[in-house]
Scaffold this active site. Structure first.
Site, short mmCIF file in Angstrom:
data_model
loop_
_atom_site.label_atom_id
_atom_site.label_comp_id
_atom_site.label_asym_id
_atom_site.label_seq_id
_atom_site.Cartn_x
_atom_site.Cartn_y
_atom_site.Cartn_z
N SER A 74 18.75 22.34 2.97
CA SER A 74 17.88 22.35 1.76
C SER A 74 16.75 21.34 2.22
O SER A 74 16.42 20.32 1.32
CB SER A 74 18.89 21.73 0.57
OG SER A 74 19.78 22.74 0.07
N GLY B 164 15.61 26.73 6.38
CA GLY B 164 16.09 28.29 5.94
C GLY B 164 15.13 28.70 4.82
O GLY B 164 13.82 29.14 5.26
N GLU C 117 26.88 29.99 8.92
CA GLU C 117 27.17 31.16 8.14
C GLU C 117 27.88 32.20 9.21
O GLU C 117 28.60 33.22 9.04
CB GLU C 117 25.69 31.98 7.79
CG GLU C 117 25.34 31.16 6.46
CD GLU C 117 23.84 30.93 6.17
OE1 GLU C 117 23.18 31.90 6.91
OE2 GLU C 117 23.30 30.12 5.57
N GLY D 161 21.50 25.90 1.69
CA GLY D 161 20.81 26.80 0.63
C GLY D 161 21.49 26.37 -0.91
O GLY D 161 21.31 27.00 -1.82
N HIS E 258 25.57 28.96 13.99
CA HIS E 258 25.22 28.70 12.58
C HIS E 258 26.30 28.64 11.62
O HIS E 258 27.17 29.56 11.74
CB HIS E 258 24.05 29.52 11.92
CG HIS E 258 23.40 29.30 10.75
ND1 HIS E 258 24.08 29.54 9.53
CD2 HIS E 258 22.25 28.34 10.36
CE1 HIS E 258 23.27 28.89 8.51
NE2 HIS E 258 22.30 28.36 9.02
N LYS F 284 16.83 33.91 8.54
CA LYS F 284 18.00 34.57 8.00
C LYS F 284 17.91 35.96 7.97
O LYS F 284 17.02 36.51 8.72
CB LYS F 284 18.82 33.89 6.97
CG LYS F 284 18.82 32.18 7.19
CD LYS F 284 19.66 31.66 5.89
CE LYS F 284 19.66 30.04 6.19
NZ LYS F 284 20.76 29.40 5.54
N ASN G 7 14.40 29.36 10.10
CA ASN G 7 15.50 30.34 10.09
C ASN G 7 15.27 31.17 9.06
O ASN G 7 15.68 30.81 8.21
CB ASN G 7 16.98 29.55 10.36
CG ASN G 7 18.05 30.21 10.15
OD1 ASN G 7 18.03 31.62 10.55
ND2 ASN G 7 19.40 29.77 9.84
N GLU H 68 23.95 20.37 10.37
CA GLU H 68 23.64 20.97 9.14
C GLU H 68 24.99 21.08 8.25
O GLU H 68 26.07 21.66 8.52
CB GLU H 68 23.44 22.60 9.42
CG GLU H 68 22.32 22.89 10.12
CD GLU H 68 21.41 24.16 9.82
OE1 GLU H 68 20.44 24.17 9.55
OE2 GLU H 68 22.56 25.14 10.05
P1 PGA Z 1 18.28 25.93 3.87
O1 PGA Z 1 19.09 26.57 5.21
O2 PGA Z 1 17.11 25.24 4.34
O3 PGA Z 1 17.88 27.03 3.08
O4 PGA Z 1 19.39 25.12 3.30
C1 PGA Z 1 19.11 25.86 6.39
C2 PGA Z 1 19.63 26.79 7.55
O5 PGA Z 1 20.68 27.45 7.19
O6 PGA Z 1 19.49 26.57 8.73
#
Ligand code: PGA
Length: 249
Positions: free
Chosen positions: A212, A233, A96, A172, A94, A11, A9, A166
């Site tokens: 993460s 991500g 976000e 993140g 997601h 982003k 992803n 998630e």
């Molecule tokens: P991250 O994000 O691996 O940077 O924690 C995962 C995601 O939001 O899909």
């Protein structure tokens, strides 16, 4: 049988040129390798059509689509438009999008229907925020997200969904769920699906972990019986970081 999937992803990262370079580099690196998982990259909309020309064994997805079919919705991109680029996947729900753009379970339900109507595979994200985990209500939160957005689907349509668990507190932040926490939630999610659609459909649903995930924890996470891959991500933004996760299967 359910598929193992490692999906990147991106982003809101990478110019068109940077994205093309990354996709080409990844495709070149994976060419000829025998992998135990399907690899997907979910890019910003503007990259989709160009990147499709540079990849063959890698799947391609968007990170969102509109909850409307077409028309006067300035700035939106419909599921039909995503599909017309040749992309096969779309991330929906997601955290976000839920947190910063007010996407509710009801809105996400519409997005899922439109994605399916356009033959896109939704990667549907669910997960609790930290106060919910601390209150011990993570299972209820995730069950509600699934029920309100997905449980009106026919069994045939539900069978086309990929889920991504998630935990929002892990995204993140560098704070991964432990392998045990991931397995516990994935098993709960599969049990929830079994209760609604039966064991066969539940057993065939790919449930990815996100938050993460990286080269050092992927093997451990993916070794769980109910973890069928990852939504990645930060660690999907460089081939050096993404490849070891792909090869963790
Ligand atoms: P991250 O994000 O691996 O940077 O924690 C995962 C995601 O939001 O899909």
């Amino acid at each position: 049988m359910r598929k193992n999937i490692v999906a990147g992803n991106w982003k809101m990262n990478n110019s068109l040129q940077e994205g093309l370079d990354l996709a080409k580099d990844l495709q070149k690196t994976l060419k000829g390798k025998t992998l135990q998982c399907e690899v997907v990259i979910c890019t910003p909309f503007i990259h989709l059509a160009s990147i499709l020309k540079e990849i063959d064994t890698i799947g391609l997805g968007a990170q969102n689509c509109a909850d409307k079919v077409s028309g006067a919705y300035t700035g939106e991109v419909s599921a039909a438009m995503v599909a017309s680029t040749g992309a096969q996947y779309v991330i929906i729900g997601h955290s976000e999008r839920r947190a910063y753009y007010g996407e509710t379970n009801a809105i996400l339900k519409e997005k899922v229907l439109l994605a399916l109507a356009n033959d896109l595979t939704p990667i549907f994200c669910i997960g609790e925020v930290l106060p919910e985990r601390e209150a011990g209500i993570q299972e209820q939160v995730v069950e509600t997200q699934i029920r309100e957005s997905l449980f009106d689907l026919s069994p045939a349509d539900f069978g086309k969904i990929v889920l991504a668990y998630e935990p929002v507190w892990a995204i993140g932040t560098g704070k991964t769920a432990t392998s045990e926490q991931a397995q516990e939630m994935h098993a709960f999610i599969r049990k929830t699906i079994t209760g609604k659609y039966g064991k066969e459909i539940a057993d065939n649903t790919s449930i990815l972990y996100g938050g993460s995930a990286n080269a050092s924890n992927a093997k451990d996470l993916f070794s769980n019986p109910d973890v069928d891959g990852g939504l990645i991500g930060g660690a999907s933004l460089g081939v050096d970081k993404f490849l070891p996760i792909i090869e963790a299967f």
